[in-house]
Structures are given as structure tokens and as C-alpha cells.
Design a protein around this motif. Sequence first.
Motif, PDB file in Angstrom:
ATOM      1  N   LYS A 191       3.460  64.821  78.884  1.00 14.07           N
ATOM      2  CA  LYS A 191       4.324  65.332  78.002  1.00 14.07           C
ATOM      3  C   LYS A 191       3.797  66.465  77.306  1.00 14.07           C
ATOM      4  O   LYS A 191       4.322  67.480  77.133  1.00 14.07           O
ATOM      5  CB  LYS A 191       5.017  64.225  77.071  1.00 14.07           C
ATOM      6  N   ASP A 228      15.562  69.712  88.895  1.00 17.86           N
ATOM      7  CA  ASP A 228      14.416  69.221  88.316  1.00 17.86           C
ATOM      8  C   ASP A 228      13.687  70.265  87.114  1.00 17.86           C
ATOM      9  O   ASP A 228      13.436  69.818  85.963  1.00 17.86           O
ATOM     10  CB  ASP A 228      13.208  68.696  89.267  1.00 17.86           C
ATOM     11  N   HIS A 255      15.598  70.667  84.200  1.00 22.06           N
ATOM     12  CA  HIS A 255      15.598  69.494  83.293  1.00 22.06           C
ATOM     13  C   HIS A 255      14.325  69.687  82.209  1.00 22.06           C
ATOM     14  O   HIS A 255      14.230  69.596  81.050  1.00 22.06           O
ATOM     15  CB  HIS A 255      15.506  67.992  83.869  1.00 22.06           C
ATOM     16  N   PHE A 256      13.094  70.021  82.950  1.00 23.92           N
ATOM     17  CA  PHE A 256      11.891  70.301  82.111  1.00 23.92           C
ATOM     18  C   PHE A 256      11.993  71.492  81.343  1.00 23.92           C
ATOM     19  O   PHE A 256      11.737  71.509  80.037  1.00 23.92           O
ATOM     20  CB  PHE A 256      10.668  70.612  83.209  1.00 23.92           C
ATOM     21  N   LYS A 278      14.179  70.227  78.327  1.00 25.01           N
ATOM     22  CA  LYS A 278      13.463  69.394  77.218  1.00 25.01           C
ATOM     23  C   LYS A 278      12.146  69.803  76.765  1.00 25.01           C
ATOM     24  O   LYS A 278      11.823  69.742  75.587  1.00 25.01           O
ATOM     25  CB  LYS A 278      13.293  68.024  78.252  1.00 25.01           C
ATOM     26  N   TYR A 279      11.338  70.413  77.553  1.00 26.89           N
ATOM     27  CA  TYR A 279      10.015  70.842  77.144  1.00 26.89           C
ATOM     28  C   TYR A 279       9.614  72.296  76.873  1.00 26.89           C
ATOM     29  O   TYR A 279       8.862  72.512  75.973  1.00 26.89           O
ATOM     30  CB  TYR A 279       8.886  70.289  78.206  1.00 26.89           C
ATOM     31  N   THR A 319      23.615  67.279  79.017  1.00 28.82           N
ATOM     32  CA  THR A 319      22.421  66.614  78.333  1.00 28.82           C
ATOM     33  C   THR A 319      22.935  65.363  77.580  1.00 28.82           C
ATOM     34  O   THR A 319      22.000  64.734  76.769  1.00 28.82           O
ATOM     35  CB  THR A 319      21.603  67.636  77.212  1.00 28.82           C
ATOM     36  N   TYR A 331      21.374  61.843  82.270  1.00 28.37           N
ATOM     37  CA  TYR A 331      20.275  63.006  82.254  1.00 28.37           C
ATOM     38  C   TYR A 331      19.075  62.286  81.687  1.00 28.37           C
ATOM     39  O   TYR A 331      17.810  62.578  82.110  1.00 28.37           O
ATOM     40  CB  TYR A 331      20.946  63.806  80.994  1.00 28.37           C
ATOM     41  N   GLN A 373      15.413  62.162  83.439  1.00 26.12           N
ATOM     42  CA  GLN A 373      14.109  62.639  82.453  1.00 26.12           C
ATOM     43  C   GLN A 373      12.967  61.601  82.567  1.00 26.12           C
ATOM     44  O   GLN A 373      11.919  61.981  82.945  1.00 26.12           O
ATOM     45  CB  GLN A 373      14.240  62.896  80.997  1.00 26.12           C
ATOM     46  N   HIS A 374      13.231  60.419  82.742  1.00 23.52           N
ATOM     47  CA  HIS A 374      12.167  59.493  82.725  1.00 23.52           C
ATOM     48  C   HIS A 374      11.665  59.240  84.119  1.00 23.52           C
ATOM     49  O   HIS A 374      10.550  59.333  84.237  1.00 23.52           O
ATOM     50  CB  HIS A 374      13.035  57.957  82.311  1.00 23.52           C
TER      51      HIS A 374
END
Length: 160
Positions: free
Chosen positions: A7, A77, A80-81, A84-85, A95, A100, A104-105
Motif C-alpha cells: 500500500k 484493476d 481500482h488502484f 484508491k491510491y 465505490t 468494490y 480491493q482486498h
Amino acid sequence: MKKEYVKGVLYLYPKIDKEIVYLDKLKLNLALKSMDDTSPAEEQCFNITYNCIYEKAILQNLKIVLREILSHYSEDDIKHFAYKYWRQGVPGLDTTSKKYFRKQHRLIKKLCADMVKLGYDDTWFEEQKSRIINKYVRYAIEWQQNRRGRISKKEKQSWN
């Protein structure tokens, strides 16, 4: 492998180039500041140059490895990154659903496994004395624990 390492690297990824420029400026400032130091000049130059080059090499290496790993992920994918990041708005990404969060997990677990395959495991992260990586990993840990309300001031101080 600890998810916090991955992360932290994901938070760092879009900022790697800025951090490398920062290291160049830091090297110059440290060199100018070394005029007040009375230790041998050769030793000062070596320490300043070596530490900055070492940090830059780690960051550039991580950027290349992460780019290579992420090139094998689907566009969904990556969205998603990005959301979130990398703090990028992604239109059409729901989201709020459990789907969702589960995804992420799964993505973090998959990225952890991919990085371990390439030799970037807990041991590698612990051996690297990179201040920049540690800053982003600390941020990931702090964010996670603050979210759960389990972090104490004493723990925060121990990270510094």
C-alpha cells in the motif's frame, strides 16, 4: 508479506518522479550545508552522494518493477488502484458496494504475491533504509490504524 508495504508503494508510485527531483535538491542543499562540517571533505561528499544515489536507485527500481507488474493487470484493476491510491477520479466505478471492497482486498493480495515472486518481500523492505519508502509505508499504516481508531500517540512517536 505485509500489505502495508504494498500500500505504501502504491501511494508512492505516482509521486516517485517528484521524490527523485527532491533528492537531487536535497543533495545540493546538503553539499552546500557541508561547508560548516569539519570532517574530511572526501568523506562528506561520499556520504551525501552515496545516500542520494542509493535512494534514487531504490525508487527507480520500484517504479520499473511496479510498472511491469501493473502492465499485466486489467484496465478495471488499474481503475481500482487509481481511485484508491492515486486519488484519481474514475467515472463509472461503484465505490459503495461490497464488491468494490472485496476486489480491493483481492488486488492487494495479488500484488503482494507478484512482488514476492520478484523478490520484494518483507525482508527486502526491512533491509532498505529508504526514508522515502518508510514515509509512505508509515502513512499507509497510520491511515489504516486511524481508520480503525487503534493508534496511540506513543505508537506514532515510535515511527519517527
